[in-house]
Design a protein around this motif. Structure first.
Motif, PDB file in Angstrom:
ATOM      1  N   PRO A 114       0.794  -1.221   0.000  1.00 48.94           N
ATOM      2  CA  PRO A 114       0.000   0.000   0.000  1.00 48.94           C
ATOM      3  C   PRO A 114       0.826   1.270   0.000  1.00 48.94           C
ATOM      4  CG  PRO A 114      -0.023  -1.036   2.167  1.00 48.94           C
ATOM      5  CD  PRO A 114       0.651  -1.994   1.237  1.00 48.94           C
ATOM      6  N   CYS A 115       2.081   1.203   0.397  1.00 46.77           N
ATOM      7  CA  CYS A 115       2.890   2.424   0.468  1.00 46.77           C
ATOM      8  C   CYS A 115       3.434   2.827  -0.896  1.00 46.77           C
ATOM      9  CB  CYS A 115       4.051   2.229   1.440  1.00 46.77           C
ATOM     10  SG  CYS A 115       3.496   2.047   3.147  1.00 46.77           S
ATOM     11  N   THR A 116       3.438   1.886  -1.848  1.00 46.72           N
ATOM     12  CA  THR A 116       4.042   2.201  -3.144  1.00 46.72           C
ATOM     13  C   THR A 116       3.076   2.065  -4.298  1.00 46.72           C
ATOM     14  OG1 THR A 116       4.795  -0.099  -3.344  1.00 46.72           O
ATOM     15  CG2 THR A 116       6.314   1.478  -2.338  1.00 46.72           C
ATOM     16  N   SER A 117       1.911   1.428  -4.112  1.00 48.55           N
ATOM     17  CA  SER A 117       0.982   1.194  -5.199  1.00 48.55           C
ATOM     18  C   SER A 117      -0.064   2.290  -5.232  1.00 48.55           C
ATOM     19  CB  SER A 117       0.318  -0.177  -5.054  1.00 48.55           C
ATOM     20  OG  SER A 117       1.298  -1.193  -5.061  1.00 48.55           O
ATOM     21  N   ALA A 118      -0.755   2.365  -6.390  1.00 53.36           N
ATOM     22  CA  ALA A 118      -1.763   3.397  -6.585  1.00 53.36           C
ATOM     23  C   ALA A 118      -3.071   2.992  -5.927  1.00 53.36           C
ATOM     24  CB  ALA A 118      -1.970   3.649  -8.079  1.00 53.36           C
ATOM     25  N   ASN A 119      -3.852   3.983  -5.526  1.00 51.97           N
ATOM     26  CA  ASN A 119      -5.213   3.762  -5.058  1.00 51.97           C
ATOM     27  C   ASN A 119      -6.138   3.805  -6.257  1.00 51.97           C
ATOM     28  OD1 ASN A 119      -4.601   3.547  -2.324  1.00 51.97           O
ATOM     29  ND2 ASN A 119      -4.775   5.751  -1.971  1.00 51.97           N
ATOM     30  N   TRP A 137      -7.689   8.232   1.649  1.00 51.04           N
ATOM     31  CA  TRP A 137      -6.283   8.585   1.725  1.00 51.04           C
ATOM     32  C   TRP A 137      -6.055  10.062   1.418  1.00 51.04           C
ATOM     33  CZ3 TRP A 137      -2.554   6.004   3.974  1.00 51.04           C
ATOM     34  CH2 TRP A 137      -1.219   6.382   3.755  1.00 51.04           C
ATOM     35  N   ARG A 181       5.189  11.290  -6.147  1.00 50.97           N
ATOM     36  CA  ARG A 181       5.902  10.916  -4.935  1.00 50.97           C
ATOM     37  C   ARG A 181       7.409  11.132  -5.085  1.00 50.97           C
ATOM     38  NH1 ARG A 181       4.532   5.935  -4.708  1.00 50.97           N
ATOM     39  NH2 ARG A 181       2.958   5.986  -3.071  1.00 50.97           N
ATOM     40  N   ARG A 205       0.406   8.877  -2.486  1.00 54.72           N
ATOM     41  CA  ARG A 205       0.020   7.749  -3.311  1.00 54.72           C
ATOM     42  C   ARG A 205      -0.701   8.230  -4.562  1.00 54.72           C
ATOM     43  NH1 ARG A 205      -3.161   3.489   0.334  1.00 54.72           N
ATOM     44  NH2 ARG A 205      -1.585   3.356   1.940  1.00 54.72           N
ATOM     45  N   SER A 209       6.677  10.876   0.537  1.00 54.14           N
ATOM     46  CA  SER A 209       6.477   9.427   0.538  1.00 54.14           C
ATOM     47  C   SER A 209       5.027   9.042   0.773  1.00 54.14           C
ATOM     48  CB  SER A 209       7.361   8.791   1.614  1.00 54.14           C
ATOM     49  OG  SER A 209       6.968   9.226   2.903  1.00 54.14           O
TER      50      SER A 209
END
Length: 526
Positions: free
Chosen positions: A11-16, A26, A94, A204, A201
Motif C-alpha cells: 500500500p505504500c508504493t501502489s496506486a489507489n 487517503w 511521490r 500515493r 512518501s
C-alpha cells in the motif's frame, strides 16, 4: 458500495484505484502532507527576513543585494514549474516531491556555510528554489485529484500551513539565533525541511476507473433485445465481444455490450483481477506537458490574471514595516501589524474554502469578488494613519489575501478554466507565467519608492496590477462559454458540409435476418 478500492500488496508504493473521486479516504493524509509542505516551503520563504540583518553584517552587503536571495529563489521556483509538471507525469508525484525535499534541505544546509552573498544566490536561490518548485506544485496537484465536492475547502484549510509557519517560525528562529547563532540556526532549518521528503512518501497516486461502477449493476434486457442479439451473434464471435471490441451492426444495439458482461464474471471466480480484464485495450499515453491549454482562451485570460495579481501579493509584507516606521510607529508595534496580517490570512483561506464548497455556486465569480475587494485594500493603505489605521488595513488585506492566495491555483481544476484532467499541465504553465511578475514586481516597486520617496507608490502600483488581474479574471467565463459555442458551430458546419449520415430503419436487423432467410430458402430450392 459507494466506491471500490483495488486491493494491493504494497500500500505504500501502489496506486489507489477508485470507481469515483473519493472525497476523503487517503486524501486526508495527502491534505496533512500538503499542510506540512506549505509550512516548510512558503512558510520558510516568508520567514527568511529574520536572517537579513545577520547576513548584511556578516557579508557587509546592502539590503537590496541580500533581498535578491529570495527574489532569485521565488523566480526559480515559479520559472521551473513546467519542469515539475513534466517530471511528475514521467516519474510520479511521490518521487518528484521527495527529490524536491532533498534539494530544499541541501540548499539550506550548504548555505549555512556560505562565505559570500553569491554563495547564497546559488544555494538558496537556485538549489533550494528548484526544490521548492518540485515540492509544492505536485503536492497541490495530487491533492486536487483526491477531492471533488470538498476540494476548495480542503485545499484552503491545508494551505494555512504557510500562515501558521509565518506566525511561529519567525519568533522561534529569532530565539534560536540568540542561543547558537544564525549559521547553526539556518542549518537547523535545513534539517527540519527534510520533512518534505517524508511528506512526499505519503503521496500515493490515484486512478479512477468509472467502468467498474457501471458493470456492477448491468441493466436488464428486454426479450426483443435478447432475440436481436442472438440473431446478430450468428454472424459474429462471442470471444470478440468479450474482448471489449464492439461489432454491433446497428447504432441502437448498445445492449450488446451488457450481454457479454456475465461472461466477465467467470475470471473473477477463478481469482483473476477484474481490473486487468477491463484494461485490455491499450490506454493512451499521458502527455508529459500538454501545451494545448495555451489554445484555450479561458486559460489565457486566467494566466494573465495570475500575472498581474501577483504584483499585489508581495507589497504589504515587504513594505508594511517601513511604511509604519515612516509614520512614527515603533518597531515592536510594526511587528504586531505583520503578525495580525498573517493571522487574518488564516481565517481568509478557511472562509474562502467554506464559501467555494457551497453548491450551486459559480466559483470563478466568487474569486472575482475577492480580487476586487483585495484591490480596495491595497488602495486603502496609503490613506491609513496611526497604529490602529494600519492595523485595520493589514487585517482586512490579510483576510482578502487569504481568500485569493489559497484558491487561485486549485481553481484551475474547475471546468470554467481547464478542468481536472488538464490541471497538472495547466498549473505548470500558470505558475511559469507568474514567475515573470514575481521577478519584476519587487524591483519595480523599489524603483517607484526610490523615485517618489514615498512608500504609498508601491501600494498604488500593486493595486493597479490587481485591478488589471480582475479585468482578465472577469473575461474567463465569457471566453469559456464563447469558445464552446464557437466549437459547436464549427462542428455543425463540418457536419453540414460532409452531408447527412444515411438513415437506417428501426428494423435494420430484422431486414438483414429476412434477407438471410430468403437467400437460405433460395439455395434450398436450388
Amino acid at each position: 458500495s459507494k466506491m471500490t478500492v483495488k486491493a494491493v500488496k504494497m500500500p505504500c508504493t501502489s496506486a489507489n484505484v477508485y470507481t469515483k473521486v473519493p472525497d476523503g479516504g487517503w486524501g486526508w493524509t495527502i491534505a496533512f502532507a500538503f499542510f506540512v509542505v506549505e509550512a516548510l516551503t512558503y512558510g520558510i520563504i516568508k520567514s527568511f527576513g529574520v536572517f537579513f540583518n545577520d547576513l548584511m553584517e556578516s557579508f557587509d552587503e546592502t539590503n537590496s543585494r541580500i533581498s535578491w536571495i529570495i527574489s532569485i529563489c521565488v523566480f526559480v521556483q515559479t520559472f521551473t514549474a513546467p519542469l515539475s509538471t513534466v517530471l511528475s507525469n514521467r516519474f510520479g508525484h511521490r518521487l518528484v516531491v521527495m527529490a524536491g525535499g532533498l534539494l530544499v534541505s541541501a540548499g539550506m544546509v550548504i548555505a549555512s556555510f556560505a562565505r559570500s552573498v553569491v554563495d547564497m544566490y546559488v544555494t538558496i536561490g537556485i538549489v533550494s528554489g528548484l526544490g521548492y518548485c518540485l515540492s509544492f506544485l505536485p503536492t497541490v496537484t495530487i491533492l486536487s485529484q483526491y477531492f471533488d465536492k470538498r476540494r476548495s475547502l480542503v485545499t484552503a484549510v491545508a494551505s494555512t500551513g504557510e500562515c501558521f509557519a509565518v506566525f511561529s517560525f519567525a519568533p522561534a528562529i529569532t530565539a534560536l539565533k540568540e542561543q547558537i547563532g544564525w549559521r547553526y540556526s539556518m542549518l537547523s532549518v535545513g534539517v527540519l525541511q527534510l520533512g518534505i521528503t517524508a511528506c512526499g512518501s505519503l503521496l500515493r497516486p490515484i486512478v479512477i476507473r468509472e467502468q467498474e461502477e457501471v458493470k456492477a449493476q448491468p441493466p436488464e434486457e428486454s426479450t426483443e433485445t435478447k432475440y436481436m442479439l442472438e440473431n446478430e451473434q450468428t454472424c459474429t464471435s462471442i470471444e470478440s465481444i468479450d474482448s471489449g471490441v464492439d461489432i454491433t451492426t446497428s447504432p441502437s444495439n448498445v445492449p450488446g455490450k451488457t450481454k457479454a458482461e456475465p461472461k466477465s464474471e467467470e475470471p473473477k471466480q477463478h481469482g483473476q483481477n477484474p481490473v486487468e480484464n477491463n484494461s485490455t485495450p491499450p490506454e493512451p499515453k499521458t502527455k508529459l506537458l500538454d501545451f494545448s491549454v495555451m489554445r484555450d482562451y479561458s486559460f489565457i485570460c486566467y494566466a494573465f490574471f495570475g500575472l498581474f495579481a501577483t504584483l499585489g501579493f508581495f507589497a504589504p509584507s515587504l513594505y508594511i514595516i517601513p511604511l509604519s516606521r515612516s509614520l512614527g510607529i515603533g518597531k515592536d508595534h510594526s511587528a504586531y501589524i505583520l503578525s495580525a496580517m498573517a493571522i487574518a490570512e488564516v481565517f481568509g483561506r478557511i472562509f474562502a474554502g467554506w464559501v467555494l464548497n457551497k453548491k450551486p455556486i459559480r466559483k470563478i465569480y466568487i474569486e472575482l469578488i475577492c480580487v476586487i475587494l483585495l484591490s480596495v485594500a491595497l488602495v486603502a493603505f496609503p490613506f491609513a494613519s496611526g497604529f490602529w489605521g494600519l492595523m485595520l488595513c493589514s487585517v482586512y488585506f490579510g483576510f482578502m489575501l487569504g481568500t485569493v492566495a489559497g484558491t487561485h491555483i486549485p481553481l484551475l481544476a474547475e471546468d470554467d478554466v481547464v478542468g481536472i484532467e488538464r490541471m497538472s499541465s495547466a498549473a505548470g504553465v500558470y505558475v511559469f507565467i507568474q514567475s515573470l511578475a514575481g521577478l519584476a514586481g519587487p524591483p519595480l516597486a523599489g524603483v517607484l519608492v526610490d523615485t517618489t520617496k514615498n512608500y504609498s507608490s508601491a501600494f498604488y502600483s500593486c493595486a493597479a496590477g490587481m485591478v488589471l488581474g480582475a479585468v482578465f479574471l472577469a473575461l474567463v467565463r465569457p471566453c469559456k462559454t464563447g469558445l464552446c459555442h464557437h466549437q459547436q458551430q464549427q462542428q455543425q458546419v463540418e457536419e453540414s458540409t460532409a452531408g447527412p449520415p444515411p438513415e437506417l430503419p428501426d428494423d435494420f436487423i430484422d431486414m438483414d435476418i429476412g434477407k438471410a432467410e430468403n437467400s437460405g430458402k433460395g439455395s434450398d430450392s436450388v
